[in-house]
Design a protein around this motif. Structure first.
Motif, PDB file in Angstrom:
ATOM      1  N   VAL A 154      -9.621   7.847  12.279  1.00 37.89           N
ATOM      2  CA  VAL A 154     -10.364   7.239  13.379  1.00 37.89           C
ATOM      3  C   VAL A 154      -9.423   6.415  14.246  1.00 37.89           C
ATOM      4  CG1 VAL A 154     -12.541   7.150  12.098  1.00 37.89           C
ATOM      5  CG2 VAL A 154     -11.012   5.188  12.042  1.00 37.89           C
ATOM      6  N   VAL A 155      -9.791   6.284  15.503  1.00 41.90           N
ATOM      7  CA  VAL A 155      -9.030   5.466  16.446  1.00 41.90           C
ATOM      8  C   VAL A 155      -9.865   4.221  16.738  1.00 41.90           C
ATOM      9  CG1 VAL A 155      -7.947   5.339  18.715  1.00 41.90           C
ATOM     10  CG2 VAL A 155      -7.980   7.515  17.451  1.00 41.90           C
ATOM     11  N   GLY A 156      -9.363   3.075  16.300  1.00 41.57           N
ATOM     12  CA  GLY A 156     -10.105   1.830  16.452  1.00 41.57           C
ATOM     13  C   GLY A 156      -9.697   1.053  17.682  1.00 41.57           C
ATOM     14  N   LYS A 157      -9.950  -0.241  17.675  1.00 41.24           N
ATOM     15  CA  LYS A 157      -9.621  -1.101  18.807  1.00 41.24           C
ATOM     16  C   LYS A 157      -8.112  -1.106  19.028  1.00 41.24           C
ATOM     17  CE  LYS A 157     -13.573  -4.244  18.784  1.00 41.24           C
ATOM     18  NZ  LYS A 157     -14.019  -5.650  18.667  1.00 41.24           N
ATOM     19  N   GLY A 158      -7.707  -1.186  20.292  1.00 42.81           N
ATOM     20  CA  GLY A 158      -6.297  -1.172  20.618  1.00 42.81           C
ATOM     21  C   GLY A 158      -5.638   0.168  20.362  1.00 42.81           C
ATOM     22  N   ASP A 159      -6.456   1.234  20.293  1.00 40.54           N
ATOM     23  CA  ASP A 159      -5.949   2.597  20.042  1.00 40.54           C
ATOM     24  C   ASP A 159      -5.174   2.696  18.736  1.00 40.54           C
ATOM     25  OD1 ASP A 159      -7.057   3.699  22.328  1.00 40.54           O
ATOM     26  OD2 ASP A 159      -5.324   3.179  23.557  1.00 40.54           O
ATOM     27  N   LYS A 160      -5.550   1.869  17.768  1.00 40.82           N
ATOM     28  CA  LYS A 160      -4.883   1.908  16.466  1.00 40.82           C
ATOM     29  C   LYS A 160      -5.580   2.906  15.553  1.00 40.82           C
ATOM     30  CE  LYS A 160      -3.021  -2.781  16.586  1.00 40.82           C
ATOM     31  NZ  LYS A 160      -2.998  -4.121  15.934  1.00 40.82           N
ATOM     32  N   GLU A 161      -4.801   3.804  14.993  1.00 40.58           N
ATOM     33  CA  GLU A 161      -5.352   4.820  14.100  1.00 40.58           C
ATOM     34  C   GLU A 161      -5.354   4.318  12.663  1.00 40.58           C
ATOM     35  OE1 GLU A 161      -3.537   8.618  14.339  1.00 40.58           O
ATOM     36  OE2 GLU A 161      -4.061   8.952  16.435  1.00 40.58           O
ATOM     37  N   ARG A 162      -6.354   4.756  11.914  1.00 37.05           N
ATOM     38  CA  ARG A 162      -6.372   4.472  10.479  1.00 37.05           C
ATOM     39  C   ARG A 162      -7.141   5.581   9.778  1.00 37.05           C
ATOM     40  NH1 ARG A 162     -10.760   1.565  12.340  1.00 37.05           N
ATOM     41  NH2 ARG A 162     -12.578   1.432  10.964  1.00 37.05           N
ATOM     42  N   LYS A 163      -6.850   5.778   8.508  1.00 37.98           N
ATOM     43  CA  LYS A 163      -7.603   6.730   7.702  1.00 37.98           C
ATOM     44  C   LYS A 163      -8.714   5.995   6.975  1.00 37.98           C
ATOM     45  CE  LYS A 163      -4.183  10.353   6.866  1.00 37.98           C
ATOM     46  NZ  LYS A 163      -3.393  11.068   5.826  1.00 37.98           N
ATOM     47  N   VAL A 164      -9.896   6.575   7.013  1.00 38.03           N
ATOM     48  CA  VAL A 164     -11.062   5.950   6.392  1.00 38.03           C
ATOM     49  C   VAL A 164     -11.625   6.910   5.351  1.00 38.03           C
ATOM     50  CG1 VAL A 164     -13.392   5.087   6.793  1.00 38.03           C
ATOM     51  CG2 VAL A 164     -11.609   4.656   8.478  1.00 38.03           C
ATOM     52  N   PRO A 165     -11.827   6.437   4.120  1.00 38.78           N
ATOM     53  CA  PRO A 165     -12.428   7.311   3.108  1.00 38.78           C
ATOM     54  C   PRO A 165     -13.930   7.436   3.305  1.00 38.78           C
ATOM     55  CG  PRO A 165     -12.046   5.127   2.184  1.00 38.78           C
ATOM     56  CD  PRO A 165     -11.483   5.104   3.581  1.00 38.78           C
ATOM     57  N   PHE A 166     -14.459   8.597   2.953  1.00 36.17           N
ATOM     58  CA  PHE A 166     -15.918   8.749   2.920  1.00 36.17           C
ATOM     59  C   PHE A 166     -16.243   9.726   1.791  1.00 36.17           C
ATOM     60  CE2 PHE A 166     -14.702  12.452   5.203  1.00 36.17           C
ATOM     61  CZ  PHE A 166     -15.749  13.364   5.220  1.00 36.17           C
TER      62      PHE A 166
END
Length: 309
Positions: free
Chosen positions: A177-189
């Motif tokens: 996902v691309v969060g605030k400030g265009d920062k990417e992170r991997k999120v588990p689901f």
């Protein structure tokens, strides 16, 4: 002497009048903003007269801080005090622009921070009631997948809407996902979130345009909008007879609250939520004092020793 009824000397009033005309003719501010600025500036000018000042050039940072303190003592809200200081900074900038002042004494003075109201969360029973959607309609499947994912992974609305299929790995149970400030992170689901996303992928093709990259689409076949998600969630809250108003942020907050209550791991929840500062994550905690006292009794060596005695 009442500063609100004391006539202002021309040395204070004349620059203000020029500033009001500047706001009206050159800045084009709304009448509401103009009235707010005038009200705040006139009040401060009146206090300056009471304090023995009769020219704006006599005002320094210490005087500005006194004006701010006076507002706080008078019970002004943080938002009103911020408007007061903003109007004063703008006025001094105007005087500098006109060559009537060398520096802005209000630049370094800030209003106290506004209190951030704690977001409200759903309890676990309310979440279960909301997510008890078992309809075969593709849009209902999509909506449950969205809700399961937002609650299951704590995603922001913008993050959810912007997910493309290529960002998704069902086998690994991860989403980029691309969060605030265009920062990417991997999120588990995982669990029900992964199950319902998989169900949605099976029926997505009956709605989505052939070249549409978005994971979640509207009935028109293109990427679903923020407003559409908000509207659908609110409708599901009513349909499922949940007492609380349902919003994307409420699902995210419920995720954070329930994760913190279960894990007590603030750092991990910070990472999952994509917060840059842990202080942001802390506003999501609803741990009451008794819970903290219990943790203290169980963890602190002196508390444990006392309990044994």
């Amino acid at each position: 002497m009442n500063p609100l009824t004391t006539p202002l000397p021309n040395s204070l009033q004349s620059p203000l009048n020029r500033f009001y005309e500047y706001l009206r003719s050159e800045k084009g501010l709304s009448l509401h903003t103009q009235r707010n600025y005038k009200q705040q500036l006139e009040a401060m000018a009146g206090h300056l007269v009471v304090m023995g000042l009769n020219d704006w050039s006599q005002v320094d940072a210490a005087w500005v801080r006194q004006l701010a303190s006076k507002g706080m003592r008078d019970g002004m809200k943080a938002s009103s005090l911020a408007t007061r200081l903003s109007s004063l900074r703008s006025f001094f900038d105007f005087l500098i622009l006109r060559g009537e002042l060398a520096a802005n004494p209000a630049k370094g003075v800030s209003a106290p921070r506004k209190k951030r109201p704690l977001p409200k969360n759903l309890d676990i029973d309310e979440v279960s009631q909301l997510l008890d959607v078992n309809e075969d309609d593709p849009l209902a499947i999509r909506d449950r997948a969205i809700m399961e994912l937002m609650y299951g992974s704590g995603l922001r609305l913008a993050e959810t809407v912007s997910i493309d299929i290529r960002h998704l790995s069902l086998s690994a149970g991860e989403i980029r996902v691309v969060g605030k400030g265009d920062k990417e992170r991997k999120v588990p689901f995982s669990g029900l979130a992964r199950e319902w996303v998989a169900k949605w992928l099976k029926v997505r093709g009956s709605i989505a345009d052939a070249q549409e990259p978005a994971l979640f689409v509207s009935k028109l076949g293109s990427r679903i909008s923020h407003r559409n998600v908000q509207k659908r969630l609110a409708e599901w809250g009513q349909k499922q007879s949940v007492a609380s108003h349902i919003s994307p942020h409420k699902l995210r907050h419920s995720f954070a609250t329930h994760m913190l209550e279960s894990s007590q791991n603030l750092r991990a929840v910070q990472e999952l939520l994509g917060h840059e500062n842990i202080s942001t994550t802390q506003i999501y905690t609803h741990l009451d004092f008794q819970h903290l006292a219990d943790v203290y009794d169980q963890a602190h060596p002196r508390a444990k020793k006392k309990a044994k005695e």
